[in-house]
Design an enzyme around this catalytic site. Structure first.
Site, PDB file in Angstrom:
ATOM      1  N   TYR A 150       0.822  -1.222   0.000  1.00 51.32           N
ATOM      2  CA  TYR A 150       0.000   0.000   0.000  1.00 51.32           C
ATOM      3  C   TYR A 150       0.858   1.276   0.000  1.00 51.32           C
ATOM      4  CZ  TYR A 150      -3.565  -3.375   1.578  1.00 51.32           C
ATOM      5  OH  TYR A 150      -4.386  -4.463   1.711  1.00 51.32           O
TER       6      TYR A 150
ATOM      7  N   LYS B  29     -12.488   0.452   4.834  1.00 48.58           N
ATOM      8  CA  LYS B  29     -11.665   1.641   4.558  1.00 48.58           C
ATOM      9  C   LYS B  29     -12.591   2.807   4.233  1.00 48.58           C
ATOM     10  CE  LYS B  29     -10.132   4.416   1.046  1.00 48.58           C
ATOM     11  NZ  LYS B  29     -10.929   5.045  -0.033  1.00 48.58           N
ATOM     12  N   SER B  30     -12.280   3.982   4.760  1.00 49.75           N
ATOM     13  CA  SER B  30     -12.943   5.198   4.284  1.00 49.75           C
ATOM     14  C   SER B  30     -12.065   6.399   4.614  1.00 49.75           C
ATOM     15  CB  SER B  30     -14.309   5.382   4.948  1.00 49.75           C
ATOM     16  OG  SER B  30     -14.864   6.606   4.504  1.00 49.75           O
TER      17      SER B  30
HETATM   18  P1  NDP Z   1     -14.199  -1.621   1.395  1.00 49.02           P
HETATM   19  O1  NDP Z   1     -15.182  -2.726   1.121  1.00 49.02           O
HETATM   20  O2  NDP Z   1     -13.799  -1.334   2.794  1.00 49.02           O
HETATM   21  O3  NDP Z   1     -14.788  -0.305   0.715  1.00 49.02           O
HETATM   22  C1  NDP Z   1     -14.103   0.918   0.664  1.00 49.02           C
HETATM   23  C2  NDP Z   1     -14.860   1.859  -0.261  1.00 49.02           C
HETATM   24  O4  NDP Z   1     -16.203   2.044   0.221  1.00 49.02           O
HETATM   25  C3  NDP Z   1     -14.264   3.229  -0.365  1.00 49.02           C
HETATM   26  O5  NDP Z   1     -14.485   3.666  -1.698  1.00 49.02           O
HETATM   27  C4  NDP Z   1     -15.084   4.078   0.601  1.00 49.02           C
HETATM   28  O6  NDP Z   1     -15.169   5.413   0.134  1.00 49.02           O
HETATM   29  C5  NDP Z   1     -16.438   3.404   0.535  1.00 49.02           C
HETATM   30  N1  NDP Z   1     -17.142   3.415   1.834  1.00 49.02           N
HETATM   31  C6  NDP Z   1     -16.622   3.088   3.039  1.00 49.02           C
HETATM   32  N2  NDP Z   1     -17.560   3.188   4.007  1.00 49.02           N
HETATM   33  C7  NDP Z   1     -18.704   3.588   3.395  1.00 49.02           C
HETATM   34  C8  NDP Z   1     -19.999   3.875   3.866  1.00 49.02           C
HETATM   35  N3  NDP Z   1     -20.313   3.788   5.166  1.00 49.02           N
HETATM   36  N4  NDP Z   1     -20.933   4.262   2.956  1.00 49.02           N
HETATM   37  C9  NDP Z   1     -20.635   4.355   1.636  1.00 49.02           C
HETATM   38  N5  NDP Z   1     -19.421   4.093   1.139  1.00 49.02           N
HETATM   39  C10 NDP Z   1     -18.451   3.725   2.007  1.00 49.02           C
HETATM   40  O7  NDP Z   1     -12.937  -1.908   0.453  1.00 49.02           O
HETATM   41  P2  NDP Z   1     -11.373  -2.117   0.613  1.00 49.02           P
HETATM   42  O8  NDP Z   1     -10.966  -2.779  -0.641  1.00 49.02           O
HETATM   43  O9  NDP Z   1     -10.671  -0.907   1.020  1.00 49.02           O
HETATM   44  O10 NDP Z   1     -11.237  -3.212   1.779  1.00 49.02           O
HETATM   45  C11 NDP Z   1     -11.026  -2.889   3.144  1.00 49.02           C
HETATM   46  C12 NDP Z   1      -9.624  -3.249   3.565  1.00 49.02           C
HETATM   47  O11 NDP Z   1      -9.352  -4.633   3.312  1.00 49.02           O
HETATM   48  C13 NDP Z   1      -8.511  -2.523   2.785  1.00 49.02           C
HETATM   49  O12 NDP Z   1      -8.385  -1.177   3.140  1.00 49.02           O
HETATM   50  C14 NDP Z   1      -7.336  -3.382   3.129  1.00 49.02           C
HETATM   51  O13 NDP Z   1      -6.888  -3.095   4.428  1.00 49.02           O
HETATM   52  C15 NDP Z   1      -7.965  -4.786   3.046  1.00 49.02           C
HETATM   53  N6  NDP Z   1      -7.764  -5.399   1.705  1.00 49.02           N
HETATM   54  C16 NDP Z   1      -6.917  -6.473   1.618  1.00 49.02           C
HETATM   55  C17 NDP Z   1      -6.686  -7.100   0.424  1.00 49.02           C
HETATM   56  C18 NDP Z   1      -5.772  -8.262   0.394  1.00 49.02           C
HETATM   57  O14 NDP Z   1      -5.412  -8.717  -0.703  1.00 49.02           O
HETATM   58  N7  NDP Z   1      -5.342  -8.787   1.515  1.00 49.02           N
HETATM   59  C19 NDP Z   1      -7.326  -6.666  -0.826  1.00 49.02           C
HETATM   60  C20 NDP Z   1      -8.249  -5.550  -0.632  1.00 49.02           C
HETATM   61  C21 NDP Z   1      -8.456  -4.971   0.599  1.00 49.02           C
HETATM   62  P3  NDP Z   1     -14.426   6.679   0.816  1.00 49.02           P
HETATM   63  O15 NDP Z   1     -13.075   6.215   1.270  1.00 49.02           O
HETATM   64  O16 NDP Z   1     -14.367   7.664  -0.303  1.00 49.02           O
HETATM   65  O17 NDP Z   1     -15.289   7.127   1.946  1.00 49.02           O
END
Ligand code: NDP
Length: 281
Positions: free
Chosen positions: A50, A232-233
């Site tokens: 990251y 993540k947000s």
């Molecule tokens: P998420 O499913 O957590 O979604 C994140 C997205 O959703 C962002 O665009 C965010 O927007 C939006 N969001 C967050 N909360 C809300 C809400 N309450 N209402 C509406 N939209 C929302 O996706 P991630 O892929 O980030 O997964 C979470 C974590 O998992 C990652 O950050 C990482 O730590 C891990 N991960 C691990 C992987 C692996 O290979 N091991 C692969 C992918 C993820 P905004 O930020 O603009 O608010």
């Protein structure tokens, strides 16, 4: 309400809800992590891939929390599977995070088509990190059942967790079931499918009934199933809303209805672990 903890197979407790920092630009990471800590999160999920471990470390240093107050996870990058590279990469992670240990260190991807299919020697170095205290726990990410079976056959330490894609459209049951049968906790990445499940009709109907958002209902569904999550947000209201999920009051039927939304492989949003072979740089 306090965040529940899950006890891993080595006795270490991990908060079931944390904060993920994938796709947060380095220049925005310190602020985002401080926001999360101030909302009450005590578990941060980062990775070498990251590119923001340093900024996570800066947030931890500038907060008024002690190192032991926050559960910190990082992950070995895909280019560093060879044992000596893994050792160097681990030292860099600790330097960047400004700590002498992480709470959990994961092999980010198995890469079965790289390194002659050898993720076993990589796992043996992870065992070393657990033994010397650089990681309180070690685990894997994106491992399929056959990858886990191979580690069980050829290694000593059972991974504490397997971090895999799980959300209502991809419930990943076979991998979760192997984990629960073998003492490997499941961590569900992309718990709201990066927003992809938030307009779902069934989830919307349940959200309207319980008076919560579809994101909160989806996160509460993961918690009810016993998985560990770290949405993540970078939006402060969402960071707080995603933490406010312990009074959602889903019934067993709600949980079943959401689980039934699974689309199997069609619901997968990320790469397939059997073929993913990306090495950064
Ligand atoms: P998420 O499913 O957590 O979604 C994140 C997205 O959703 C962002 O665009 C965010 O927007 C939006 N969001 C967050 N909360 C809300 C809400 N309450 N209402 C509406 N939209 C929302 O996706 P991630 O892929 O980030 O997964 C979470 C974590 O998992 C990652 O950050 C990482 O730590 C891990 N991960 C691990 C992987 C692996 O290979 N091991 C692969 C992918 C993820 P905004 O930020 O603009 O608010």
């Amino acid at each position: 309400m306090a965040v529940p903890t899950i006890t891993l197979n080595n006795g270490v407790a991990i908060p079931q809800l944390g904060f993920g920092v994938f796709q947060i630009e380095p220049e925005n990471t310190e602020k985002a992590v401080l926001e999360a800590l101030s909302a009450g999160y005590r578990h941060i999920d980062t990775a070498q891939m990251y590119g923001n471990e340093k900024q996570v470390g800066e947030a931890l240093a500038s907060s008024d929390l002690q190192r032991s107050d926050v559960f910190v996870t990082s992950k070995l990058n895909n280019g560093f599977h060879r044992p000596d590279d893994a050792r160097r990469a681990m030292d860099q992670t600790l330097a960047d995070l400004g700590t002498d240990h992480v709470d959990l260190f994961l092999v980010h991807w198995p890469l079965p088509t790289r390194y002659d299919g050898d993720y076993v020697s990589t796992w043996k170095v992870m065992e070393e990190f657990a033994a010397d205290g650089r990681a309180r726990s070690v685990g894997v990410s994106n491992f399929q059942v056959d990858h886990l079976e191979r580690l069980a056959k050829e290694c000593d330490v059972v991974p504490a967790v397997n971090q895999v894609e799980v959300h209502p459209y991809f419930t990943n049951e076979a991998v979760r079931a192997y984990g629960s049968e073998h003492g490997i906790a499941t961590e569900a990445w992309s718990p709201i499918a990066q927003g992809g499940v938030l307009k779902d009709e069934v989830i919307t109907e349940i959200a309207d009934r319980v008076g919560k958002s579809t994101a909160q209902v989806t996160l509460a569904w993961h918690i009810a199933r016993g998985d560990i999550i770290f949405p993540k947000s970078v939006t402060p209201e969402r960071v707080r809303a995603n933490f406010d999920i312990f009074d959602v009051g889903l019934t067993a039927e709600d949980v079943e209805r959401i689980t039934a939304l699974d689309k199997g492989e069609d619901g997968r949003t990320g790469p397939h672990p059997d073929t993913f072979d990306m090495i950064p740089g």
